[in-house]
Design a protein around this motif. Structure first.
Motif, PDB file in Angstrom:
ATOM      1  N   ALA A 113       0.873  -1.174   0.000  1.00 61.89           N
ATOM      2  CA  ALA A 113       0.000   0.000   0.000  1.00 61.89           C
ATOM      3  C   ALA A 113       0.903   1.216   0.000  1.00 61.89           C
ATOM      4  O   ALA A 113       1.857   1.266   0.772  1.00 61.89           O
ATOM      5  N   ALA A 114       0.629   2.181  -0.885  1.00 58.78           N
ATOM      6  CA  ALA A 114       1.488   3.375  -0.904  1.00 58.78           C
ATOM      7  C   ALA A 114       0.770   4.606  -1.444  1.00 58.78           C
ATOM      8  O   ALA A 114       0.504   4.700  -2.641  1.00 58.78           O
ATOM      9  N   PRO A 115       0.474   5.538  -0.564  1.00 58.62           N
ATOM     10  CA  PRO A 115       0.055   6.867  -1.034  1.00 58.62           C
ATOM     11  C   PRO A 115       1.303   7.675  -1.346  1.00 58.62           C
ATOM     12  O   PRO A 115       2.426   7.213  -1.079  1.00 58.62           O
ATOM     13  N   SER A 116       1.157   8.852  -1.902  1.00 56.92           N
ATOM     14  CA  SER A 116       2.311   9.724  -2.095  1.00 56.92           C
ATOM     15  C   SER A 116       2.955  10.011  -0.732  1.00 56.92           C
ATOM     16  O   SER A 116       2.253  10.156   0.270  1.00 56.92           O
ATOM     17  N   ALA A 117       4.293  10.107  -0.717  1.00 58.86           N
ATOM     18  CA  ALA A 117       5.026  10.158   0.568  1.00 58.86           C
ATOM     19  C   ALA A 117       5.219  11.583   1.086  1.00 58.86           C
ATOM     20  O   ALA A 117       6.303  11.974   1.486  1.00 58.86           O
ATOM     21  N   ASN A 118       4.135  12.362   1.047  1.00 66.78           N
ATOM     22  CA  ASN A 118       4.170  13.725   1.574  1.00 66.78           C
ATOM     23  C   ASN A 118       3.316  13.791   2.838  1.00 66.78           C
ATOM     24  O   ASN A 118       2.479  12.923   3.070  1.00 66.78           O
ATOM     25  N   THR A 119       3.510  14.834   3.626  1.00 65.49           N
ATOM     26  CA  THR A 119       2.550  15.123   4.681  1.00 65.49           C
ATOM     27  C   THR A 119       1.229  15.429   3.992  1.00 65.49           C
ATOM     28  O   THR A 119       1.207  16.127   2.975  1.00 65.49           O
TER      29      THR A 119
END
Ligand code: TXA
Ligand code: MG
Length: 341
Positions: A140-146
């Protein structure tokens, strides 16, 4: 927590095993893809998925994409894969396309934000596909930003947002595409484009001639409407600066800045134009070149914050092809504020 940095540019690098071990042990790790950096965790373990939401500060009803390395991994994640979905995947995977179908019971509900559908994509990045393969599970991976900030296109962007909050970051250089994947739902009929991205509408129509573009791609969602994609209802891609998009020639743009811009405002312009204004300027890509604008946009939005800009005046991007994704992200960064010059 100390965030380890792994520089990995080859699929034979032994550090891939170390990263996979972290993922299997339940940690979350930022990984490069061809679109943007993702914050990855074991997509079949609720505890890892919860860590992703916590590190980003992401609302729990905004679902995540599962990343796979092989077509066979897809089957156990969905109820069934219709022939048209297979054709779409065969045409565009590995690549910047996310496909939504009805979820199987194997996918934890946390991944899908409570929906009965699941988003899946096979990224076009050899190192990351190898990490998925060695881990043995979909990630699972959303974009790695706050949450709410522009997506990261370099490991340094990820470091700025998530240092100390995640186990590791894999650095493989800047992302090639620069905007997130195209999201298409095949869980509805006709198929619906929920988010424009690296794979363009024109490309998709060769396989999905009846594709419908969701109205939220171009316009602000009315408050009484339910979002087809929960991500569309959240404030997104926003630098701290107030962004205003100006549509018109360079001459008119210059005139407008002269009469409206204060000295600590910034011109978000095209390459080569930086020196012609009376205020500071940052370019986000070449004029009339959608790919270049896509790969430069998020870095430029982050620079606005580094420079402490109060207001940024953006040149109107190419708004079709991959440019539709740039336009869509910029509209959100600007809270739909477009001035026709
Ligand atoms: O390029 C990308 O897609 C990157 C890289 C890391 O793969 N990932 C990414 O993830 O952009 P994220 O979580 O930042 O954006 C995923 C979008 C969100 O707008 C979310 O609401 C939507 O996809 N989404 C995910 N699952 C969905 C579902 N089952 N139904 C509707 N929308 C969904
Ligand atoms: Mg995101």
């Amino acid at each position: 927590m100390e965030t380890k940095l792994f520089e990995i540019t080859s699929t034979t690098d032994e550090k891939i095993n170390e990263v996979a071990k972290l993922l299997i042990s339940g940690e979350v790790v930022a990984l490069p893809t061809e679109t943007v950096y993702g914050l990855a965790g074991n997509g079949l373990a609720s505890s890892s998925v919860k860590k992703i939401f916590a590190a980003k500060g992401r609302p729990s009803d905004n679902p995540l994409i599962l990343h796979i390395s092989d077509f066979s991994q897809w089957e156990s994640l969905t109820k069934n894969i219709p022939p048209i979905a297979k054709k779409l995947a065969e045409t565009f995977w590995p690549g910047a396309l996310t496909i939504i179908l009805e979820k199987s019971d194997r996918v934890p509900k946390e991944v899908c934000g409570g929906l009965n559908t699941v988003a899946v994509r096979m990224p076009d990045h050899d190192v990351t596909r190898k990490i998925i393969k060695v881990s043995g599970v979909p990630l699972a991976a959303p974009s790695a930003n706050t949450s709410g900030k522009p997506s990261p296109t370099t490991a340094n962007h990820v470091m700025n947002d998530l240092n100390g909050k995640i186990a590791a970051i894999v650095d493989a250089g800047a992302c090639e595409v620069g905007v997130e994947s195209t999201v298409v739902s095949l869980a509805v009929n006709p198929p619906r484009l929920l988010r424009p991205g690296g794979v363009t509408v024109q490309m998709l129509k060769t396989v999905l001639p009846d594709l419908v573009v969701d109205e939220a791609v171009y316009a602000k969602l009315e408050s009484d409407k339910i979002a087809s994609s929960p991500g569309m209802k959240y404030k997104h891609y926003s630098p701290n600066a107030n962004v205003i998009i100006l549509k018109g020639s360079l001459e008119k743009y210059k005139e407008y800045l002269k009469t409206h811009a204060n000295e600590d405002d910034i011109a978000l312009c095209f390459e080569g134009e930086e020196k012609v204004f009376h205020i500071k300027a940052i370019s986000y890509g070449k004029k009339d070149d959608a790919s270049s604008q896509a790969s430069g946009l998020f870095d430029a939005l982050r620079k606005l914050d580094d420079l402490g800009a109060k207001t940024a005046y953006a040149r109107y991007p190419v708004d079709d092809g991959v440019g539709l994704a740039v336009f869509n992200r910029m509209l959100r960064a600007a809270h739909f504020n477009v001035v026709q010059l």
